[in-house]
Write an enzyme that holds these catalytic residues in place. Structure first.
Site, PDB file in Angstrom:
ATOM      1  N   LYS A 218       0.332  14.911   1.907  1.00  0.00           N
ATOM      2  CA  LYS A 218      -1.051  14.726   1.071  1.00  0.00           C
ATOM      3  C   LYS A 218      -1.491  15.963   1.030  1.00  0.00           C
ATOM      4  O   LYS A 218      -2.731  16.482   0.093  1.00  0.00           O
ATOM      5  CB  LYS A 218      -2.237  14.006   2.536  1.00  0.00           C
TER       6      LYS A 218
ATOM      7  N   LYS B 220      -9.188  13.749   4.697  1.00  0.00           N
ATOM      8  CA  LYS B 220      -8.087  11.999   4.648  1.00  0.00           C
ATOM      9  C   LYS B 220      -7.135  12.335   5.912  1.00  0.00           C
ATOM     10  O   LYS B 220      -6.561  13.549   6.525  1.00  0.00           O
ATOM     11  CB  LYS B 220      -7.335  12.033   3.386  1.00  0.00           C
ATOM     12  N   ARG B 221      -6.328  11.285   6.077  1.00  0.00           N
ATOM     13  CA  ARG B 221      -5.597  11.660   7.391  1.00  0.00           C
ATOM     14  C   ARG B 221      -4.500  12.760   6.809  1.00  0.00           C
ATOM     15  O   ARG B 221      -3.952  12.964   5.856  1.00  0.00           O
ATOM     16  CB  ARG B 221      -4.690  10.180   6.922  1.00  0.00           C
TER      17      ARG B 221
ATOM     18  N   HIS C  95       1.075  -1.329  -0.119  1.00  0.00           N
ATOM     19  CA  HIS C  95      -0.088  -0.213   0.080  1.00  0.00           C
ATOM     20  C   HIS C  95       1.250   1.700  -0.188  1.00  0.00           C
ATOM     21  O   HIS C  95       0.052   2.519   0.429  1.00  0.00           O
ATOM     22  CB  HIS C  95      -0.981   0.193   1.153  1.00  0.00           C
TER      23      HIS C  95
ATOM     24  N   THR D 139      -8.851   6.651  -2.005  1.00  0.00           N
ATOM     25  CA  THR D 139     -10.363   6.044  -1.712  1.00  0.00           C
ATOM     26  C   THR D 139     -11.211   6.790  -1.923  1.00  0.00           C
ATOM     27  O   THR D 139     -12.500   6.392  -2.501  1.00  0.00           O
ATOM     28  CB  THR D 139     -11.114   4.849  -0.895  1.00  0.00           C
TER      29      THR D 139
ATOM     30  N   LYS E 280     -14.832   7.962  -3.573  1.00  0.00           N
ATOM     31  CA  LYS E 280     -15.825   8.080  -3.219  1.00  0.00           C
ATOM     32  C   LYS E 280     -16.634  10.117  -3.026  1.00  0.00           C
ATOM     33  O   LYS E 280     -17.845   9.791  -3.601  1.00  0.00           O
ATOM     34  CB  LYS E 280     -15.545   7.964  -1.508  1.00  0.00           C
TER      35      LYS E 280
END
Length: 809
Positions: A547, A541-542, A353, A649, A653
């Site tokens: 990110k 998100k985290r 991952h 993901t 969504k």
């Protein structure tokens, strides 16, 4: 189930459980009564499912994961079972608000981010597709943490999600497994055969709690087995055998309970690392022993194990499955090394991952030797044979043995062990898999080319569309029929209607209603009034450097400066919504959260800005909160540094709910862009190859971008010039990471391109017909990213499991 029957059973359950009539019951009692009704029906199908698997002698798949981010289950179980509407009608008849009743269920604290949510989506698809696949995890007493914002700072509080009974679990004390830590291994010969006696070890009892996984429109019910750590010795026995007092026993009991107490304990200390390693082996040993016990009940020869069992390890955390299975096959079943290795490498499959080197787990060699002495011996032997095999059979790779070894530089490399001991190695997006093969794991791909494959992640459309966005689901049902619920690729039929004015009008109505719902929630909980006609730009998100929530904040500050300097500027109002948790010891990420909340306070209270800009940070982001945010989103922020995000993901969504993606060419963004077309996604920034080129040549100079771009200078200088606070060191770590540590994630390099993409969003949104066409196009193509599609690829290509025969309603 009709409403009259449901209402009668609801009344009966309230009476027998709480001695109350519906008009006397609380929301919590109503929730528990309905959950008990559903569970009774589910348990019947659960038992039937086990009998079907047994009688058909079906191959089973077991999905090992440290996380299963399930969310609340009552609504999805009602929906999957076909009882959702009658339940809501019954609650309304008895003056209950269904949403308030359903919110009495706690989000299960069994996961944190995308890894855990992916595992939960996979379980849903496995059950709904009638595939015999089950989850193996840990029953954490506390989740990651409850995030509270205090003066703009993240504060971590215990997430004691089990303070009330978890309605869906069933304790199976009779199936408890003994797990062993520490001790000493003594090699001895018995009948001229070398055996290994494990002595003086610490015993821990792994007690399983089973949670049913209900399929949609089918009687199939699979199992998520969660293991809880308990002490094996009562205080009297402990005292008599070990000669230690009661307080020593309490210390022992407490150390055991820690194993399943917290999701991801802090591993910044030696003790924390040791606990993490204990957790991983606890999960693995209990799970593999349980699987072998069940297999042996079939009385089939052990040589048939790969024909009847497949084990998928979700990232490197459960990699100890490999030496544990070897140990059991050799030490318990009496097999020789070669046969045990052959069976192991035909049974275990590995999903990677990440491309981040720090996320590819390594454990100190000495720690593993002390905690798991027998496994250390097995890992040593695997490593020795693997390295010798390269030396003799692949001389072209001899120079890379040190980098490929499982044990090197006093560390055990779990990703290397996973690749050597698995028959399948898959990435989770096409770009990610290509990077693994061509860069991160290139020597292993050279060695095992047939093992590498791609399985792009997916999401369950039943939770993230049918359940989370019922208004949109109804619009789809009326427009293209209901076949998409069972066959998500049928969503492509919406393409015929993307320019239809009546469909666009309904799509706009649904989106606005969802935005009103979220705005009401935010006003109620945060006292912030939002303009429902503004662009809802969502970044959920985290919190991690790669990110790039920081890039988003810099753009917001740029807009803020622009609007203050030009009060009459014609612009589309924007609402920026963040949801994220930072790991407790990840101080940089926590400073970014503080920056977001500080910027939000400044902008939201500036009368010159009025409603042009609003910034909201929603605390304690989880599945239930995501279900409120995602249907309301107009823009989906997927802005990770190219090459760093394996898949994502959240991007799937959000597109499924009609949000348009602004994103880099990273992870599954690439495949989303290919599916919807370049006109229906806002792509910006460096490519993965360009990132690699910068990293290889060291030619990137963050200061050059700071010096040449007045917008960036203004924003970055505010971090340390007391623009936000009287303390000019509040955000110095962010400042230094950019200008003195050379901006590891290329925030400054991508800033200009990002601003241009955001300007295009502003212009496009003004033409609502065009925007709604793009939104509908994204929805139409989202079926490709359903986890049903992903799971069928796993089932056919990797696990070789078949669908059971159940009738679908």
């Amino acid at each position: 189930m009709n409403k009259e029957t449901f209402a009668a059973q609801f009344q009966e359950k309230l009476l027998t459980t709480f001695s109350k009539r519906p008009d006397e019951a609380t929301n919590k009692e109503a929730f528990q009564a309905i959950a008990l009704l559903v569970k009774k029906e589910v348990n019947s199908n659960w038992q039937k499912t086990k009998q079907v698997h047994l009688s058909n002698d079906e191959k089973q798949m077991y999905y090992f994961s440290m996380e299963f981010l399930l969310g609340r289950l009552l609504e999805t179980n009602l929906l999957n079972h076909g009882w959702y509407d009658v339940c809501c009608e019954t609650l309304h008849d008895y003056n209950f608000e269904p949403s308030e009743v359903f919110s009495e269920e706690a989000d299960a604290g069994l996961g944190n981010g995308g890894l855990g949510r992916l595992a939960a989506c996979f379980l849903d698809s496995l059950a709904s597709l009638n595939l015999p696949g089950h989850g193996i995890g840990i029953r954490y007493k506390y989740g990651l943490f409850q995030q509270k914002m205090v003066n703009g700072y993240q504060v971590e509080l215990p997430d004691y999600w089990l303070k009330d009974d978890y309605m869906w679990e069933t304790k199976r004390s009779e199936k408890a497994i003994e797990v062993r830590f520490g001790g000493e291994v003594k090699p001895t010969y018995v009948d001229q055969k070398l055996t290994f006696d494990h002595v003086e070890y610490e015993r821990v009892l792994a007690v399983p709690y089973d949670v049913p996984v209900v399929g949609y429109g089918t009687d199939n019910v699979n199992t998520l087995r969660l293991w809880s750590a308990e002490s094996t010795t009562n205080p009297f026995h402990f005292n008599s055998v070990h000669g230690k007092d009661y307080y020593h026993y309490l210390d022992y009991k407490r150390s055991v309970e820690k194993i399943s107490e917290f999701l991801y304990p802090d591993d910044s200390s030696y003790e924390g690392k040791l606990l993490r390693l204990k957790q991983q082996y606890f999960l693995v040993s209990a799970g593999v022993q349980s699987i072998l016990n069940q297999f042996k009940k079939t009385e089939q020869p052990i040589s048939e194990l790969p024909e009847k069992i497949s084990i998928q390890i979700n990232d490197t955390h459960p990699t100890l499955v490999i030496p544990e299975l070897m140990r059991l096959l050799m030490d318990e079943e009496g097999l020789g090394w070669d046969q045990a290795w052959d069976l192991t490498t035909k049974t275990v499959a590995y999903t990677n991952h990440t491309t981040l080197s720090e996320a590819l787990e390594k454990w100190p060699e000495q720690m593993v030797n002390e905690l798991l002495p027998r496994h250390y011996m097995i890992i040593e032997e695997i490593n020795e044979r693997f390295c010798k095999g390269i030396w003799f059979d692949h001389p072209e790779l001899r120079e890379q043995i040190a980098d490929m070894a499982i044990i090197s530089y006093d560390q055990i490399h779990m990703a290397h062990l996973a690749m050597v001991g698995s028959y399948s190695i898959n990435g989770v997006a096409k770009l990610h898999t290509d990077i693994l093969k061509e860069r991160v794991m290139k020597p292993f791909y050279t060695l095992f080319p047939d093992r590498f494959n791609n399985k792009t992640n997916g999401i369950t459309h039943r939770r993230w569309l049918l359940h989370a966005n019922p208004e949109l689901a109804n619009l789809l049902n009326e427009t293209i029929g209901k076949s998409w619920i069972h066959e998500p690729k049928e969503l492509i039929n919406l393409l015929k209607y993307v320019a239809d004015p009546s469909v666009q009008a309904e799509l706009a109505r649904v989106k606005r209603k969802n935005k009103l719902h979220l705005a009401s929630y935010i006003n109620q909980h945060y006292g912030i009034l939002l303009d429902e006609d503004s662009i809802f730009d969502v970044h959920i998100k985290r919190l991690h450097g790669y990110k790039r929530q920081l890039l988003n904040v810099f753009h917001i500050l740029h807009l803020y400066h622009l609007y203050r300097e030009n009060p009459s500027l014609n612009c589309t109002p924007r609402t920026f919504i963040f949801g994220a948790k930072a790991a407790p010891s990840y101080h940089f990420a926590k400073h970014v959260i503080k920056l977001i909340t500080t910027v939000a306070t400044k902008i939201n209270n500036d009368p010159l800005i009025k409603d042009k800009l609003k910034v909201v940070f929603l605390e304690n982001y989880n599945v239930s909160l995501a279900e409120k945010i995602i249907p309301a989103a107009d823009v989906s922020e997927q802005i990770s540094t190219a090459s760093k995000e394996a898949s994502g993901t959240g991007n799937m969504k959000l597109m499924m709910n009609g949000a348009l993606t602004i994103g880099t060419q990273d992870g599954a963004n690439v495949e989303i862009g290919a599916a919807v077309g370049a006109d229906n996604i806002f792509t910006f920034g460096l490519s993965a190859e360009e990132v690699f080129e910068y990293q290889a040549t060291n030619k990137y100079r963050a200061r050059d971008y700071y010096n040449s771009d007045q917008r960036l200078r203004t924003v970055i200088d505010q971090l340390v010039n007391q623009s936000f606070t009287q303390d000019d060191v509040e955000f110095k770590d962010i400042y230094y990471s950019l200008l003195f540590n050379n901006d590891e994630y290329f925030v400054l390099r991508d800033f200009d391109s990002y601003v241009e993409a955001q300007q295009l969003i502003d212009q496009t949104y003004r033409d609502q017909a065009s925007w709604l066409k793009k939104s509908a196009t994204n929805i139409a193509h989202s079926g490709k990213f359903s986890s049903d599609h992903t799971i069928m690829e796993y089932a056919n290509d990797i696990w070789k499991i078949s669908q059971s025969h159940y009738s679908k309603s």
